[in-house]
Design a protein around this motif. Structure first.
Motif, mmCIF file in Angstrom:
data_model
loop_
_atom_site.group_PDB
_atom_site.id
_atom_site.type_symbol
_atom_site.label_atom_id
_atom_site.label_comp_id
_atom_site.label_asym_id
_atom_site.label_seq_id
_atom_site.Cartn_x
_atom_site.Cartn_y
_atom_site.Cartn_z
ATOM 1 N N ALA B 197 56.490 28.921 33.578
ATOM 2 C CA ALA B 197 57.565 29.782 33.481
ATOM 3 C C ALA B 197 57.901 30.713 32.201
ATOM 4 O O ALA B 197 58.101 31.668 32.018
ATOM 5 N N GLN B 198 57.789 29.475 31.349
ATOM 6 C CA GLN B 198 57.789 29.971 29.814
ATOM 7 C C GLN B 198 56.968 29.312 28.994
ATOM 8 O O GLN B 198 56.379 28.428 29.193
ATOM 9 N N ALA B 199 56.296 30.200 28.017
ATOM 10 C CA ALA B 199 55.389 29.537 27.135
ATOM 11 C C ALA B 199 55.864 30.308 25.661
ATOM 12 O O ALA B 199 56.114 31.150 25.460
ATOM 13 N N THR B 200 55.434 29.630 24.810
ATOM 14 C CA THR B 200 55.516 29.856 23.393
ATOM 15 C C THR B 200 54.307 30.251 22.665
ATOM 16 O O THR B 200 53.294 29.700 22.647
ATOM 17 N N VAL B 201 54.101 31.745 22.721
ATOM 18 C CA VAL B 201 52.869 32.357 21.948
ATOM 19 C C VAL B 201 53.262 32.868 20.589
ATOM 20 O O VAL B 201 54.004 33.822 20.683
ATOM 21 N N LEU B 202 52.676 32.357 19.728
ATOM 22 C CA LEU B 202 52.795 32.631 18.293
ATOM 23 C C LEU B 202 54.365 32.776 17.970
ATOM 24 O O LEU B 202 54.781 33.637 17.373
ATOM 25 N N GLY B 203 55.017 31.895 18.590
ATOM 26 C CA GLY B 203 56.354 31.818 18.191
ATOM 27 C C GLY B 203 57.312 32.670 19.064
ATOM 28 O O GLY B 203 58.504 32.678 18.707
ATOM 29 N N TRP B 204 56.750 33.270 19.995
ATOM 30 C CA TRP B 204 57.514 34.012 20.760
ATOM 31 C C TRP B 204 57.735 33.333 22.278
ATOM 32 O O TRP B 204 56.843 32.822 22.834
ATOM 33 N N GLN B 205 58.944 33.489 22.830
ATOM 34 C CA GLN B 205 59.131 32.969 24.013
ATOM 35 C C GLN B 205 58.498 33.750 25.075
ATOM 36 O O GLN B 205 59.225 34.929 25.039
ATOM 37 N N LEU B 206 57.769 33.405 25.993
ATOM 38 C CA LEU B 206 57.158 34.680 26.849
ATOM 39 C C LEU B 206 57.281 33.786 28.200
ATOM 40 O O LEU B 206 56.813 32.890 28.780
ATOM 41 N N VAL B 208 55.727 33.905 31.164
ATOM 42 C CA VAL B 208 54.324 33.942 31.540
ATOM 43 C C VAL B 208 54.097 34.575 32.957
ATOM 44 O O VAL B 208 53.650 35.311 33.316
ATOM 45 N N GLN B 209 54.894 33.635 33.964
ATOM 46 C CA GLN B 209 54.869 34.007 35.449
ATOM 47 C C GLN B 209 55.320 35.375 35.552
ATOM 48 O O GLN B 209 54.675 36.242 36.346
ATOM 49 N N ARG B 210 56.505 35.620 35.254
ATOM 50 C CA ARG B 210 57.099 36.820 35.339
ATOM 51 C C ARG B 210 56.369 38.165 34.994
ATOM 52 O O ARG B 210 56.027 39.208 35.450
ATOM 53 N N LEU B 211 55.904 37.878 33.659
ATOM 54 C CA LEU B 211 55.008 38.643 33.146
ATOM 55 C C LEU B 211 53.871 39.072 33.671
ATOM 56 O O LEU B 211 53.395 40.213 33.993
ATOM 57 N N THR B 212 53.181 38.094 34.398
ATOM 58 C CA THR B 212 51.907 38.555 35.061
ATOM 59 C C THR B 212 52.190 39.188 36.369
ATOM 60 O O THR B 212 51.763 40.146 36.717
#
Lengths: 461, 275
Positions: B197-206, B208-212
């Motif tokens: 549901a959430q992942a930290t990419v380069l310090g950003w909280q993203l 992921v699931q929703r973005l997809t």
């Protein structure tokens, strides 16, 4: 009569991008520099062309390759869009730019007829009605359900033409497609196009075949370098065009001849120098025709002789007395042979021979055959042979020139000294056009070779 | 634009004939002929069954082969359409240069020919759903709607890509890689629920699931196919697609189609010079 095609101030510009980035990589690499370099080169295929074609008229577009006439046809067919100006067409347009567009080799003739038809904008229902006619015209009744890949190329072309012309287009655009297929089918195609004409349909015809244009078209437009150079009655425009082509060819032949002379003089220089240094000593060797410098043994030499009498130049002089390489059938012609005799000679024969481009020996004569004994003093001079009416038919010819002894030993002998062309208004056949006139009953009819060129005809009046 | 559309209607018969040509030519001189459209998904199913039952057994998702098939059939329709239509203008350059017709006919007919194939494959899917005990529910009636949205989306992209490929031939090359990446970014082989549901990419909280879901219309489309045909991965029966996402995807698809048609219309006049 209403207007079928209206072309108003149409220009077409193509952008030639020789090193234009064709890939994203190049785009990235060149992207920054693009504005600095003139990569784009504009080329005007057509410039401010205007004309109208009336309904039922047959218009021929003539011009050299790359003159823009095919571009014009594509613009009318809407394949290309004009850069400026407007084109309006009234009626259903069928463009015969390519026969059998979209044919698929794996599909049967039947499937391809419907497919090609729909590409040309013919509905399935319409095509179903015409189907038998299409097949019959293409003479492919036995092969309708055979995949197209088993057709010969001639059969495919026949089918393509048959489909393209089975609909009743109000405007028919034709681009050189008739040059395909066998003779019999070509005639059939021409007949069909003539039928279209007879039915009062509008035709625009692009061709190099001026005879067909003459036959088919009421009016012609001559396009050169994207501009209209002439328009009007077909015969007149075709004549204008031929004269212009003639002048160009004349220049080309002249340039070609100069090149050849330059090459030859380089190659010949040592031998001629030797011959003039020891003219007497060279005489016994004169019997052996081919010179030792013959470039390759299997190749027929183009120039030989002892050089005691040398041909310095040969020129063709036209009716106006100016040098020319292009003659009109029936015009007067003078061949001027300039020579230098390095010693006095008693036994001298001047000769010329004319060969057609396919190698046919058309005419040859020399002063010995005509029983004209000639002796020359040392020094330069000119020999002329005048033809009051040079009646060779249209074609390209080459000229042999020789000075030799009565026994045939060459002083100087040139094969294919120069090449020239004859243009003719007539499409007669053979080699030579003797002066003649037709009489039907008691009345002279038609044109005559004598009308224009032969003063002898006018004399008795 | 309206004029172009009207003209396109005039050429509907050509579209039909080109679709038929594509299909006939594809199966010509093969023994099974059009049956391949049916056999193909069957064989795929067999492969998945072997792989996911014996080699990589997956306990998490019931009827995993069927789960994959519900995703991969629409995905294959999508990629085949895009690959085919990207090349459609360039490959038919000889036609473009010699004959006038509505140019958009070419990418459209490519997509439609692939649609026919996809439909045949779906026919095979149905008995398999019954064999697995899922069967068809009333939600399957939404299938035409989902397919329609996918076709709209695919058509829009097809128009853009076929235009782009006329000017830059690398489009077709790069599509190979892009589609592979897209394949893995889309929950075809895996359920979207396994995405964090959430992942930290380069310090950003993203998220992921929703973005997809939001950024990838194909994810939402394939999820919709799954919900109306396969059900939930918890073994629940087929149900309605997630409507908010589906609505958004529909809008995206329409925008892409409008954009694609605009791009295509703008450049179609120069195709004859550029191909």
């Amino acid at each position: 009569m209403t207007t079928a095609i209206q072309v108003e101030h149409v220009s077409k510009r193509f952008v030639l991008r020789t090193d234009r980035p064709r890939s994203l990589q190049e785009l990235v690499v060149n992207g920054l520099h693009r504005s600095n370099h003139g990569h784009r080169q504009a080329f005007w295929a057509l410039r401010d062309v205007s004309f109208t074609v009336k309904e039922g008229e047959a218009l021929g577009l003539i011009g050299e390759n790359g003159s823009g006439k095919s571009t014009m046809l594509k613009l009318i067919a809407r394949i290309l869009e004009p850069s400026s100006g407007a084109i309006a067409t009234h009626g259903r347009v069928a463009a015969l730019l390519e026969l059998g567009a979209g044919f698929h080799p794996d599909l049967t003739g039947r499937d391809n007829i419907y497919l090609n038809g729909s590409i040309l904008g013919i509905s399935r229902r319409e095509m179903a009605l015409k189907f038998d006619e299409v097949v019959a015209f293409a003479e492919l009744e036995r092969f309708v359900d055979v995949p197209l890949k088993h057709y010969s190329s001639g059969m495919q072309v026949r089918l393509g033409f048959s489909i393209a012309t089975c609909i009743d287009p109000e405007i028919l655009l034709i681009d050189e497609v008739l040059s395909v297929g066998d003779e019999a089918f070509q005639h059939k195609c021409l007949d069909r196009i003539n039928d279209f004409r007879a039915q009062g349909r509008t035709i625009v015809f692009v061709s190099h075949d001026l005879a067909t244009v003459n036959e088919l078209c009421d009016r012609a437009i001559w396009i050169e370098d994207g501009e209209v150079k002439g328009q009007g009655l077909t015969r007149r425009v075709v004549d204008q065009y031929l004269i212009s082509v003639g002048q160009k060819e004349n220049l080309q032949f002249a340039a070609q001849h100069e090149r050849e002379v330059a090459e030859a003089s380089q190659a010949e220089a040592p031998r001629v120098a030797a011959a003039s240094a020891a003219p007497v000593a060279a005489e016994p060797a004169a019997q052996a025709a081919p010179p030792p410098e013959a470039p390759a043994p299997e190749e027929e030499p183009k120039h030989w002789g002892t050089g005691e009498i040398q041909i310095t130049s040969v020129r063709l002089l036209g009716p106006d007395g100016q040098q020319t390489y292009l003659l009109r059938c029936g015009d007067p012609l003078t061949i001027e042979i300039a020579y230098t005799a390095h010693r006095a000679a008693e036994d001298v024969v001047f000769g010329v021979g004319i060969y057609r481009s396919d190698g046919l020996f058309c005419y040859g004569t020399n002063t010995d055959m005509e029983q004209l004994p000639i002796s020359l003093a040392a020094g330069p001079g000119k020999a002329l042979i005048r033809f009051p009416r040079f009646g060779f038919i249209e074609g390209t010819y080459s000229l042999d020139v020789a000075i030799h002894t009565a026994k045939g030993a060459a002083y100087d002998y040139y094969r294919e000294y120069l090449t020239f062309a004859v243009r003719s208004r007539w499409q007669d056949m053979g080699v030579f056009r003797p002066a003649h006139r037709w009489h039907i009953g008691d009345d002279p009819v038609g044109h005559s070779a004598l009308e224009e060129h032969d003063p002898a005809e006018e004399a008795p009046r | 634009m309206i004029k172009n559309l009207r003209e396109l209607v005039k050429y509907r018969e050509l579209i039909r004939n080109l679709v038929v040509r594509d299909l006939k030519a594809r199966y010509k001189s093969s023994v099974l002929g059009f049956l391949w459209s049916l056999v193909n998904p069957l064989l795929m199913m067999a492969v998945f069954s072997v792989v996911f039952t014996y080699m990589m057994p997956s306990q998490a998702v019931p009827h995993f082969p069927l789960f994959v098939l519900c995703g991969i059939l629409p995905w294959n329709f999508f990629t085949a359409s895009l690959m085919g239509s990207t090349n459609s203008i360039v490959a038919n350059g000889h036609l473009i240069k010699k004959v006038y017709f509505a140019r958009e006919v070419l990418p459209i007919s490519t997509v439609l020919a692939n649609l026919v194939n996809f439909m045949l494959a779906l026919v095979v899917l149905v008995p398999m759903l019954y064999i697995a005990g899922i069967g068809l529910t009333q939600w399957a009636l939404l299938l035409p709607l989902v397919i329609l949205v996918q076709v709209i989306f695919t058509l829009g992209l097809a128009l853009i890509l076929s235009t782009l490929n006329v000017f830059y031939r690398d489009t077709a090359m790069i599509m190979d890689v892009l589609l592979l990446a897209w394949f893995f970014l889309t929950p075809v082989m895996y359920p979207i629920d396994i995405l964090p549901a959430q992942a930290t990419v380069l310090g950003w909280q993203l998220p992921v699931q929703r973005l997809t879901y939001i950024l990838n219309p194909m994810a939402s489309l394939i999820a919709s196919y799954r919900s109306i045909l396969y059900g939930s991965i918890q073994g629940g029966p087929p149900g309605p697609p997630a409507f908010d996402f589906f609505l958004r995807t529909t809008l995206t698809a329409l925008v892409i189609l409008a954009l694609g048609y605009w791009v295509f219309s703008r450049h179609r006049a120069t195709f004859a010079e550029e191909v």
